[in-house]
Write an enzyme that holds these catalytic residues in place. Structure first.
Site, PDB file in Angstrom:
ATOM      1  N   GLY A  46     -55.477 -91.873  15.581  1.00 22.70           N
ATOM      2  CA  GLY A  46     -56.097 -90.680  16.172  1.00 22.70           C
ATOM      3  C   GLY A  46     -57.086 -89.945  15.284  1.00 22.70           C
ATOM      4  O   GLY A  46     -57.979 -89.269  15.761  1.00 22.70           O
ATOM      5  N   GLU A 101     -55.418 -85.248  10.162  1.00 17.40           N
ATOM      6  CA  GLU A 101     -54.621 -85.547  11.368  1.00 17.40           C
ATOM      7  C   GLU A 101     -55.408 -85.127  12.598  1.00 17.40           C
ATOM      8  O   GLU A 101     -56.149 -84.149  12.562  1.00 17.40           O
ATOM      9  CB  GLU A 101     -53.332 -84.717  11.339  1.00 17.40           C
ATOM     10  CG  GLU A 101     -52.102 -85.435  10.861  1.00 17.40           C
ATOM     11  CD  GLU A 101     -51.476 -86.347  11.908  1.00 17.40           C
ATOM     12  OE1 GLU A 101     -52.117 -86.634  12.949  1.00 17.40           O
ATOM     13  OE2 GLU A 101     -50.347 -86.786  11.678  1.00 17.40           O
ATOM     14  N   ASP A 102     -55.188 -85.810  13.688  1.00 18.32           N
ATOM     15  CA  ASP A 102     -55.802 -85.391  14.953  1.00 18.32           C
ATOM     16  C   ASP A 102     -55.030 -84.209  15.543  1.00 18.32           C
ATOM     17  O   ASP A 102     -55.616 -83.204  15.928  1.00 18.32           O
ATOM     18  CB  ASP A 102     -55.874 -86.559  15.949  1.00 18.32           C
ATOM     19  CG  ASP A 102     -54.539 -87.280  16.146  1.00 18.32           C
ATOM     20  OD1 ASP A 102     -53.571 -87.005  15.392  1.00 18.32           O
ATOM     21  OD2 ASP A 102     -54.450 -88.122  17.050  1.00 18.32           O
ATOM     22  N   ASP A 105     -47.822 -82.089  16.806  1.00 16.45           N
ATOM     23  CA  ASP A 105     -47.028 -81.693  17.973  1.00 16.45           C
ATOM     24  C   ASP A 105     -45.669 -81.215  17.444  1.00 16.45           C
ATOM     25  O   ASP A 105     -45.513 -80.043  17.099  1.00 16.45           O
ATOM     26  CB  ASP A 105     -46.922 -82.886  18.928  1.00 16.45           C
ATOM     27  CG  ASP A 105     -46.153 -82.545  20.186  1.00 16.45           C
ATOM     28  OD1 ASP A 105     -45.799 -81.379  20.375  1.00 16.45           O
ATOM     29  OD2 ASP A 105     -45.912 -83.459  21.000  1.00 16.45           O
ATOM     30  N   THR A 106     -44.706 -82.110  17.299  1.00 13.56           N
ATOM     31  CA  THR A 106     -43.440 -81.692  16.686  1.00 13.56           C
ATOM     32  C   THR A 106     -43.594 -81.541  15.171  1.00 13.56           C
ATOM     33  O   THR A 106     -42.845 -80.805  14.547  1.00 13.56           O
ATOM     34  CB  THR A 106     -42.340 -82.744  16.934  1.00 13.56           C
ATOM     35  OG1 THR A 106     -42.731 -83.967  16.322  1.00 13.56           O
ATOM     36  CG2 THR A 106     -42.110 -82.949  18.422  1.00 13.56           C
ATOM     37  N   LEU A 110     -45.665 -85.956  10.464  1.00 11.91           N
ATOM     38  CA  LEU A 110     -46.247 -85.405   9.249  1.00 11.91           C
ATOM     39  C   LEU A 110     -45.174 -85.102   8.196  1.00 11.91           C
ATOM     40  O   LEU A 110     -45.373 -85.392   7.010  1.00 11.91           O
ATOM     41  CB  LEU A 110     -47.015 -84.133   9.615  1.00 11.91           C
ATOM     42  CG  LEU A 110     -48.123 -83.714   8.682  1.00 11.91           C
ATOM     43  CD1 LEU A 110     -49.070 -84.861   8.380  1.00 11.91           C
ATOM     44  CD2 LEU A 110     -48.885 -82.558   9.307  1.00 11.91           C
ATOM     45  N   LYS A 133     -50.040 -77.963  18.335  1.00 11.84           N
ATOM     46  CA  LYS A 133     -49.285 -77.379  19.455  1.00 11.84           C
ATOM     47  C   LYS A 133     -48.112 -76.664  18.803  1.00 11.84           C
ATOM     48  O   LYS A 133     -47.260 -77.318  18.209  1.00 11.84           O
ATOM     49  CB  LYS A 133     -48.751 -78.478  20.363  1.00 11.84           C
ATOM     50  CG  LYS A 133     -49.780 -79.329  21.059  1.00 11.84           C
ATOM     51  CD  LYS A 133     -49.047 -80.378  21.909  1.00 11.84           C
ATOM     52  CE  LYS A 133     -49.991 -81.397  22.495  1.00 11.84           C
ATOM     53  NZ  LYS A 133     -49.267 -82.497  23.168  1.00 11.84           N
ATOM     54  N   PHE A 154     -50.662 -82.401  27.386  1.00 10.44           N
ATOM     55  CA  PHE A 154     -51.120 -83.678  26.841  1.00 10.44           C
ATOM     56  C   PHE A 154     -52.645 -83.722  26.842  1.00 10.44           C
ATOM     57  O   PHE A 154     -53.272 -83.572  27.878  1.00 10.44           O
ATOM     58  CB  PHE A 154     -50.547 -84.854  27.624  1.00 10.44           C
ATOM     59  CG  PHE A 154     -50.708 -86.154  26.894  1.00 10.44           C
ATOM     60  CD1 PHE A 154     -49.930 -86.441  25.781  1.00 10.44           C
ATOM     61  CD2 PHE A 154     -51.659 -87.075  27.284  1.00 10.44           C
ATOM     62  CE1 PHE A 154     -50.093 -87.618  25.070  1.00 10.44           C
ATOM     63  CE2 PHE A 154     -51.832 -88.270  26.584  1.00 10.44           C
ATOM     64  CZ  PHE A 154     -51.041 -88.537  25.479  1.00 10.44           C
ATOM     65  N   ARG A 167     -60.068 -92.476  23.518  1.00 12.41           N
ATOM     66  CA  ARG A 167     -60.408 -91.986  22.172  1.00 12.41           C
ATOM     67  C   ARG A 167     -61.910 -91.753  22.061  1.00 12.41           C
ATOM     68  O   ARG A 167     -62.364 -91.002  21.216  1.00 12.41           O
ATOM     69  CB  ARG A 167     -60.009 -93.013  21.107  1.00 12.41           C
ATOM     70  CG  ARG A 167     -58.514 -93.289  21.040  1.00 12.41           C
ATOM     71  CD  ARG A 167     -58.210 -94.072  19.759  1.00 12.41           C
ATOM     72  NE  ARG A 167     -56.910 -94.727  19.786  1.00 12.41           N
ATOM     73  CZ  ARG A 167     -55.767 -94.139  19.441  1.00 12.41           C
ATOM     74  NH1 ARG A 167     -55.769 -92.875  19.075  1.00 12.41           N
ATOM     75  NH2 ARG A 167     -54.633 -94.794  19.471  1.00 12.41           N
TER      76      ARG A 167
END
Ligand code: IMP
Ligand code: MG
Length: 192
Positions: A46, A101-102, A105-106, A110, A133, A154, A167
């Site tokens: 990503g 990083e693109d 999320d959680t 990372l 997010k 999403f 992408r």
């Protein structure tokens, strides 16, 4: 040719992304002005669109490397199971590392990546993520450079994918209806 992109509504325009990436690059240039060279590590796949633009906005000596850590497979939810698919090609001991990083999320991918990179004794580690997010975020090491905070939806485009597709969209779009994904589901089904 059909215009595939029209089907996915825009969340962040190509221009807004470019402006933000420039701003991030300027800040990174300032922060590392007496700590270069910098090793930018891209979290594949990503990262590659964002990272290509970001490094052009950093006015310092930089080197790059890539790794691929997967937690998702083809699903739209993080599994928490992470594995190294591709490791770095270079030793990062003594280097100032910036992970590109693109999206966070959680943050589980990372957390795992940073813990693993720490064992290789870099001089420093920081993170630049285009998107975050914050709803489910459980980062152990806060990301220093964040482009945009977005809702828990999403998103695709500018490096971000659904089943490997989209992408190449120049903007970030948000998937609002599941039938927007039919084309890509069908393309995958045809291979079987
Ligand atoms: P995390 O471990 O939950 O933070 O997941 C991070 C990775 O999941 C990102 O690097 C992306 O590859 C992927 N991901 C998370 N959210 C999205 C999304 O909305 N669209 C596309 N990929 C996503
Ligand atoms: Mg992905």
């Amino acid at each position: 040719m059909e215009n595939f992109e029209q089907k996915i509504p825009e969340l962040i325009s190509a221009q807004a992304i470019q402006d933000k990436v420039k701003e991030m690059g300027r800040q990174i240039t300032k922060d590392y002005s007496n700590r270069y060279p910098l090793r930018i590590i891209g979290a594949l796949k990503g990262c590659f669109v964002f990272m290509a633009d970001l490094i052009k906005c950093i006015d310092l000596p930089v080197k790059v490397d890539f790794m691929e850590i997967s937690s998702y497979g083809d699903a739209m939810e993080s599994s928490g199971n992470v594995k190294i698919i591709k490791d770095l090609s270079h030793d990062i001991a003594g280097e100032n590392v910036l992970i590109a990083e693109d999206i966070i999320d959680t943050g589980l991918t990372l957390n795992h990546t940073i813990a693993m990179l720490h064992t290789r004794n870099p001089k420093s580690i920081a993170v630049a993520s285009l998107l975050i997010k914050n709803e489910k975020q459980q980062l152990k090491y806060p990301a220093k450079y964040i482009g945009f905070e977005i809702e828990d939806k999403f998103v695709v485009g500018y490096g971000l994918d659904y089943k490997g597709y989209m992408r190449n969209m120049p903007y970030i779009g948000v998937v609002t209806e599941s039938d927007q994904l039919d084309l890509f589901d069908n393309l995958e089904a045809e291979k079987e």
